[in-house]
Write a protein that holds these residues in place. Structure first.
Motif, PDB file in Angstrom:
ATOM      1  N   PRO A  50       6.906   1.796  24.654  1.00  0.00           N
ATOM      2  CA  PRO A  50       5.745   0.993  25.076  1.00  0.00           C
ATOM      3  C   PRO A  50       4.413   1.700  24.833  1.00  0.00           C
ATOM      4  CG  PRO A  50       7.447   0.989  26.772  1.00  0.00           C
ATOM      5  CD  PRO A  50       7.843   2.028  25.769  1.00  0.00           C
ATOM      6  N   ALA A  51       4.392   3.024  25.007  1.00  0.00           N
ATOM      7  CA  ALA A  51       3.154   3.778  24.774  1.00  0.00           C
ATOM      8  C   ALA A  51       2.770   3.731  23.295  1.00  0.00           C
ATOM      9  CB  ALA A  51       3.323   5.222  25.240  1.00  0.00           C
ATOM     10  N   LEU A  97      14.849   6.572  22.446  1.00  0.00           N
ATOM     11  CA  LEU A  97      14.978   5.734  23.639  1.00  0.00           C
ATOM     12  C   LEU A  97      16.279   4.938  23.701  1.00  0.00           C
ATOM     13  CD1 LEU A  97      11.308   4.464  24.011  1.00  0.00           C
ATOM     14  CD2 LEU A  97      12.551   5.972  25.559  1.00  0.00           C
ATOM     15  N   GLY A  98      17.145   5.115  22.735  1.00  0.00           N
ATOM     16  CA  GLY A  98      18.416   4.401  22.756  1.00  0.00           C
ATOM     17  C   GLY A  98      18.939   4.196  21.351  1.00  0.00           C
ATOM     18  N   ARG A 138      14.245  -1.041  28.204  1.00  0.00           N
ATOM     19  CA  ARG A 138      15.530  -0.853  28.885  1.00  0.00           C
ATOM     20  C   ARG A 138      16.620  -1.758  28.325  1.00  0.00           C
ATOM     21  NH1 ARG A 138      12.842  -1.887  34.641  1.00  0.00           N
ATOM     22  NH2 ARG A 138      11.929  -3.488  33.282  1.00  0.00           N
ATOM     23  N   VAL A 139      16.224  -2.654  27.428  1.00  0.00           N
ATOM     24  CA  VAL A 139      17.164  -3.605  26.831  1.00  0.00           C
ATOM     25  C   VAL A 139      17.362  -3.258  25.359  1.00  0.00           C
ATOM     26  CG1 VAL A 139      17.573  -6.036  26.295  1.00  0.00           C
ATOM     27  CG2 VAL A 139      16.407  -5.410  28.422  1.00  0.00           C
TER      28      VAL A 139
END
Length: 238
Positions: A83-84, A116-117, A153-154
């Motif tokens: 997001p940043a 992040l994933g 988070r998704v």
């Protein structure tokens, strides 16, 4: 006598407890002060080390925006799920582009730092697929992908969703080949190379920005501070 002695003992114990009650908050304040000072010193040491460190990035094969004759090279490490990074892309980057890139004073290079994933890697593979097959469309896809970002988070960056975004930028894109390259991890080595370059440069998060190999350690949304950092490098390059 026994009662008198007992009373005297209680008096000493009470005085001792009162003294501890007075000293404890003083000791606590002193300890917190020491921790604060040490943290500030450590942060300053890290910033000084970053300011004195110049990283020699290998930029061959990377997506580049701007003139190759520019005196300043800006390198950003980013994650399409961050997001940043999206915020930086939408608020800071347009100002950089107008003030430096469009004027020929700086060139901009994007490098992947997916952390992040699993679908951070998937999104990075999509970017590399566009860059490899439609290099002129890379930064348009880069911008569109940040605009299409969803909740970190998704696991939203699926090959199908990435194809949907890519088709809006490159209408004649070979969708089957695009999906195959993502699903076959065709660009895994390239993305891992970017990530390893970030690790070697001591990147600790995204977005991380380097100006002529020097890490900008200020607030990532403070354009005035970043501009001063770039202007100093431009001045040094004259």
């Amino acid at each position: 006598m026994a009662n008198k002695s007992k009373t005297s003992y209680k008096g000493k114990s009470a005085k001792k407890n009162n003294l501890m009650l007075i000293l404890f908050p003083i000791i606590l304040v002193v300890l917190l002060g020491l921790i604060f000072v040490l943290n500030n010193q450590n942060e300053k040491i890290v910033q000084d080390e970053a300011a004195n460190r110049v990283v020699d990035f290998k930029l061959e094969g990377q997506p580049v925006l701007g003139s190759s004759d520019a005196k300043v090279t800006l390198v950003e490490f980013g994650d399409y799920k961050c997001p940043a990074c999206k915020q930086w892309e939408e608020t800071i980057f347009p100002q950089l582009k107008a003030d430096y890139i469009d004027k020929g004073d700086a060139q901009f290079v994007f490098m992947n730092y997916p952390f992040l994933g699993p679908d951070s890697n998937t999104a990075a593979y999509a970017g590399e697929a566009i860059h490899a097959n439609h290099p002129d469309a890379f930064f348009a896809f880069h911008e569109a992908l940040y605009a299409a970002q969803q909740d970190e988070r998704v696991q939203w960056a699926t090959p199908e969703y990435l194809l949907e975004v890519a088709k809006k930028v490159v209408p004649d894109l070979n969708g089957d080949e695009f999906l195959k390259q993502i699903q076959d991890d065709t660009y895994k080595e390239k993305v891992q190379g970017d990530f390893q370059a970030g690790e070697a440069a001591k990147v600790s998060g995204t977005p991380s920005v380097f100006v002529n190999g020097k890490e900008y350690t200020g607030n990532y949304l403070d354009y005035k501070s970043l501009k001063a950092f770039i202007d100093q490098e431009l001045s040094n390059a004259k």
